[in-house]
Motif scaffolding. Sequence first.
Motif, PDB file in Angstrom:
ATOM      1  N   VAL A 160     123.082  13.071 -20.773  1.00 17.75           N
ATOM      2  CA  VAL A 160     122.337  13.681 -21.575  1.00 17.75           C
ATOM      3  C   VAL A 160     122.292  14.247 -23.548  1.00 17.75           C
ATOM      4  O   VAL A 160     123.930  14.089 -23.241  1.00 17.75           O
ATOM      5  N   GLY A 161     121.947  15.085 -23.783  1.00 22.64           N
ATOM      6  CA  GLY A 161     121.950  15.454 -25.612  1.00 22.64           C
ATOM      7  C   GLY A 161     121.211  16.153 -25.939  1.00 22.64           C
ATOM      8  O   GLY A 161     120.861  16.785 -25.048  1.00 22.64           O
ATOM      9  N   LEU A 162     122.095  16.711 -27.217  1.00 21.74           N
ATOM     10  CA  LEU A 162     121.848  18.152 -27.781  1.00 21.74           C
ATOM     11  C   LEU A 162     120.762  17.207 -28.906  1.00 21.74           C
ATOM     12  O   LEU A 162     121.626  16.991 -29.212  1.00 21.74           O
ATOM     13  N   PHE A 163     120.296  18.110 -29.042  1.00 18.71           N
ATOM     14  CA  PHE A 163     119.129  17.584 -30.673  1.00 18.71           C
ATOM     15  C   PHE A 163     118.473  19.462 -30.664  1.00 18.71           C
ATOM     16  O   PHE A 163     118.419  20.294 -30.186  1.00 18.71           O
ATOM     17  N   ARG A 164     118.445  18.857 -32.178  1.00 17.24           N
ATOM     18  CA  ARG A 164     118.672  20.259 -33.310  1.00 17.24           C
ATOM     19  C   ARG A 164     117.486  19.746 -34.355  1.00 17.24           C
ATOM     20  O   ARG A 164     118.105  19.277 -35.049  1.00 17.24           O
ATOM     21  N   SER A 165     116.891  19.621 -33.458  1.00 17.32           N
ATOM     22  CA  SER A 165     115.452  19.309 -34.506  1.00 17.32           C
ATOM     23  C   SER A 165     115.498  17.733 -35.390  1.00 17.32           C
ATOM     24  O   SER A 165     114.541  17.366 -35.441  1.00 17.32           O
ATOM     25  N   LYS A 166     116.397  17.386 -35.386  1.00 11.10           N
ATOM     26  CA  LYS A 166     116.317  15.878 -36.161  1.00 11.10           C
ATOM     27  C   LYS A 166     117.907  15.641 -36.553  1.00 11.10           C
ATOM     28  O   LYS A 166     118.995  16.143 -36.775  1.00 11.10           O
ATOM     29  N   PRO A 167     117.843  15.056 -35.266  1.00  6.57           N
ATOM     30  CA  PRO A 167     117.364  13.617 -34.430  1.00  6.57           C
ATOM     31  C   PRO A 167     116.788  14.710 -33.219  1.00  6.57           C
ATOM     32  O   PRO A 167     117.430  15.440 -32.964  1.00  6.57           O
ATOM     33  N   CYS A 168     115.453  14.020 -32.875  1.00  7.56           N
ATOM     34  CA  CYS A 168     115.153  14.655 -32.282  1.00  7.56           C
ATOM     35  C   CYS A 168     114.677  13.522 -30.872  1.00  7.56           C
ATOM     36  O   CYS A 168     115.127  13.054 -31.031  1.00  7.56           O
ATOM     37  N   ASP A 239     114.957   9.260 -36.390  1.00  4.67           N
ATOM     38  CA  ASP A 239     113.453   8.156 -36.459  1.00  4.67           C
ATOM     39  C   ASP A 239     113.358   8.822 -38.279  1.00  4.67           C
ATOM     40  O   ASP A 239     112.608   9.607 -38.196  1.00  4.67           O
ATOM     41  N   PRO A 240     113.016   8.407 -39.768  1.00  8.83           N
ATOM     42  CA  PRO A 240     112.197   8.332 -40.356  1.00  8.83           C
ATOM     43  C   PRO A 240     110.827   9.250 -40.526  1.00  8.83           C
ATOM     44  O   PRO A 240     110.844   9.277 -41.025  1.00  8.83           O
TER      45      PRO A 240
END
Length: 248
Positions: A160-168, A239-240
């Motif tokens: 389970v992960g929460l992503f706010r745009s960056k990192p996605c 990831d750039p």
Amino acid sequence: MSLSDEELERYARQIVLPQVGGLGQRKLKSARIVVIGAGGIGSAVIPALAGAGVGQLTIVDSDRVEAANLHRQPLFTEADEGKSKAELGAVFVRRLNRFVEADPRHERIGPDNARQLLGGHELVIDGSDNFATRLAVSDACVALNIPLISAAAVQFRGQVGLFRSKPCYRCFVGNAFDSDDCDNCAELGVLGALTATVGSFAALLAINSIVAVGSDQAGQLHLFDGEQLSWRTMRIPPDPVCDACGSA
Ligand SMILES: [Zn+2]
């Protein structure tokens, strides 16, 4: 957004929590959340969020109930075989809590319709069962700037992960799985108690995120080992050159 006397009584056991209180309950009531997949993970997420008083739940799933779903999807019963999971999920929500608005969307989400389905929500919870869907949902969340909780469970492992745009989510997975639409559960197997554990964790993460309980978990992936019965956490580096959130 105010709470009626009936709502105050209904949610008393969580309003009494100092981390939630009346302010947190009003945040939940004003929240619009979309749940992708009314499967094993959705069967834990949907009742938890409806019970907690999330104001509006959109349920997206193109599947119909099959007998092989019933061991891990307690939203449904034997009598539901052949019926739309999205529609049944909405019926469940309305029966549990008439203060929650349920919007069933019986369609498959993909790159063509993801932005239209997800727009207008403040949080997306993805419990779908394949990489192609998860990546399409993630890309749309990045484009719309909507936080995403991505949850997956297979065999005895969950994440389970929460992503706010960056990192996605794409920073974590990469581009190798865009065409991978296999059903992990059908091929590899999964336990109902595992999807319930992972789904409940995702629901707790969602509530904490909406109410602002604890530290922000964005960019962290929580991994569950169902054989050792232990959780561990890893940080996802951005990831750039990510196709979705990178600067290129
Ligand atoms: Zn990315």
